[in-house]
Each structure stands twice: as structure tokens, then as C-alpha cells.
Enzyme design. Sequence first.
Site: not given
Length: 467
Positions: A171-173, A199
Site C-alpha cells: 500500500v502507498c498513497s 490510499m
Amino acid sequence: MSPLEISPEELARIIETKAPVLVLDIRSKQQYLEGHIKGAANAVCDSMQQKQVIMSKLPPHMKIILVDEDETIAKENATMMARFGFDAHYLKGGIKSWTSELVKSSQDTTISGDSLWDSLKKNEDVFLLDVREPSEFSEFKIPGAVNIPLSQLFSSGYESSIPKDKKVVTVCSHGNRSMVATFALAQKGIEATSLVGGMAMWNQVLNATSLKEGDVTIIQVEKVGKGCLSHIVGSNGEAVVIDPTHPASKYVEFAQKEGLRITKVIDTHQHADHVSAAKDLSHLVGAKLYLSKLEEYRMESEQVEDGMTISFGSKHLRAIHTPGHTQGSMSFSLDDMYIFSGDTLFVEGIGRPDLRDKAEEFAANLYETLHSKILKFPDSAKVFPTHHGEGVKPTSEGLFVTTIKDAKKLPLLDLDKAAFVSKVVSITTPRPMNYSMIIKINKGTIPVSQAQIPDLEMGPNRCSIRM
């Protein structure tokens, strides 16, 4: 020959010798799935901001080879990266020049937010690996996620912290760093999938939970990454939607599953932490749009005033002017047993009064609203708010709901007016990200595109306060 140029033959030798190299396929995801170089990671950076973010997290000592369709874009990006000190190169001639076998992916190396949510709801063994920086991670995260920044994944020593018996989701932005992370993990023999859109898109996942009592159906729709709550309230096949969020089309789907047709859409107030879908949903289904007369909206709607009734099926919602969070906030009562409180009263706290820069005045109004209006309903009345805070758990039915009896136990509601105002004003928390722009969008003074919404809504829910 450019020093940044890598021939297909040279790249094949590098891959065969398993030399430390990061091959980034910057074509579209569909092109990547249809055929890519073995070991390449898919990373699409459509904006300069995304490029800068992902470059700042890449290991500068590692050779990076960019691959596109015909070298044009890869060459441009490799040149830019080299100027920033990266050992960046591009495949001469792009994927068209690659004569070795391409890997076709029948299974996507990514996972959508909806699919991830389904896995989490089913309590499947999922290990969430958030590869953002600690400062980003501390702001907001998926509950249960573990933080190992992307830059650390290219070193050694972290492998033991990643379980081998669970599905690893990075997961990242926005989904770019997490795609690179899957490549770094693969080099360590760890299979992983990347959360599409990161996200930003996680905040767009909606989950519906239904409650049926007598001839009333209430579908609570949670924006799971944000804590926003909206409600589809139905009777005799007809429904009103209160405080819908994007994507608007999901509300049609949720309503149809319960045999309901949406005929009216309401916003309780001008939201500050998310873009309202009320206008879009009303247009989508041809429903009437209802907005507070006291909120100075700049769009066509039925204007809601205190005491007004909104009919649907065999039922009626009664509007209650509940100033405090905003001056024109409206709550809605159904049979005096179901209260849709907007951002006035939450399960765990109350709406913050400071987002319009009149904290003391609005806090005093909020006290009167709560004690003279909301808490006057029967103790057994159920309160359905428009948000829930971090860490708040749903009921056994999966709903974020409280009762008037339980609300009276909140510490803030045990204070007299002067103490309440003083305490509420003294509680300072960061404001929602992009809140001033979101207010203008929801007011109708500036337009917004669907593509802008995920980034505008990035960040935690910050509309409530509690002791």
C-alpha cells in the site's frame, strides 16, 4: 549511442545474471498484463508530482531501466531521472524491440480496494504492508497495516517481519510505490500484490449494511477508508438518501438490492472533509435534491427549513435546524425514533464547531442544539451520524449507531454551557485536508471532476471532537 540507452541484448544478459536492477514498465496496466519483460514492475506516473514522489523513494545506487512501447517516453523520463542523480536508463526501441519471450499475466499483480475490503471482511489472512514514509503512515492508514518504507525494501533484514503464510498486499498513497515494492519483494522471494490507486482509492470504497425494522429499511453506507457515513432510508419501495458520498452510482446498486427506488436526496450541511455526491446522485436517478436554506448553496434545490417534512413511501422525515457544526446544519427525525444527526452528534463525540472560524459562537449554538433539541428525543431513539472516528467499533449488526440514552453519557455532554464552550474551543485538532476547497465545491461555487475527488479526500476524518 546514448549512455542511458540499454539494448535488448544487454538487458537480457543483466536479467540472466540476476544483477541488481530495477526494471520499470511504465506502460498502461493493460499493456503490462498483455505482455511484459520477466521481472519488470508496472509503475505508471501520469503527473510530475507522482514522478517526484516515486523518485524520492527509489534507491539511488540501483540501476533503473525504464521500458515503454517505443522508447520515447522512457527516454524522456530516464533523462530526467539521470539529472536527479539516478543510475537511470531506458530500453532502446522499447518493448517493440524485445525479442525474448514476454510474460503474460493471467492474474493481475494488483488488487482493487473493493476486493481488498471483501478479503478483510471475510477475515482472510492478509498482511498489509504500507510502504509510505512513517510521517505519511502516522497521518492515516488502513487498520492493521505494518509500515516498512519502500527504500528499506531494497536492503536486507526486514524479511523476517513479513509472514510467509499470508497474502501480502502493498500500500502507498497512489499505487506507484506499492507496485515497485512488489518488485523489491519478489527479489527476496516474497509474492505480493499492490493496492490499486493506493490510499486515495481506498478512501473511495463503500460498504453497505442494512437494518430492517417494521416497514422501515435503513441502509448505512460507510466510506471505509474515511469513516464517512450516509444513509438510504426506505419505505414501501421508495427511498431517501442522506449525505451520499462518491461514487454516486453505488447508492443505486445498494438501493436496488433492497427493492428501493431513490426519489429524494438530502445533504444535512456543507461537508468539509469529503465531496458530496448529493447533486450527482439526484441527477443520476432523477431525484429531488434537498439542501438547507441556511447554508447559502449555489445550486438548484428544494430548500430545507426547520420543521419541514419530506415524504417517501408511507413515511416522513422531519427537518430539525441543528446549528453548531455549521450554522445551517439540519438533522432529520423519522417517527421520533430514528435521528439522522449529520455532523452534530456522533457515536463517540460531537461535531467540531471551528471549521468556519467562529468556534465560540458555534460551540454555544451546538450546546443549545444538543441539549434543547437532540437529547430531548426518547432515550431509545437511535442516532445515525454522518461520520465515525478512528477506532470506533460498529455494533454486532455492523452499524455505527448510538442511542440518545448512550449519547447522554458522553463526557462533553455532562458539562454546563460555559464549561462546554470552553472545553470544546480548547480542543484543537488539525483541520481536514483540503477542507476549504471541499467546502467551496460542496457549496457549488467551484466545479470538480471525478478524477480530482480521491486526492481531495485524502487523509483522515477530522470532523469530530471528543474528550
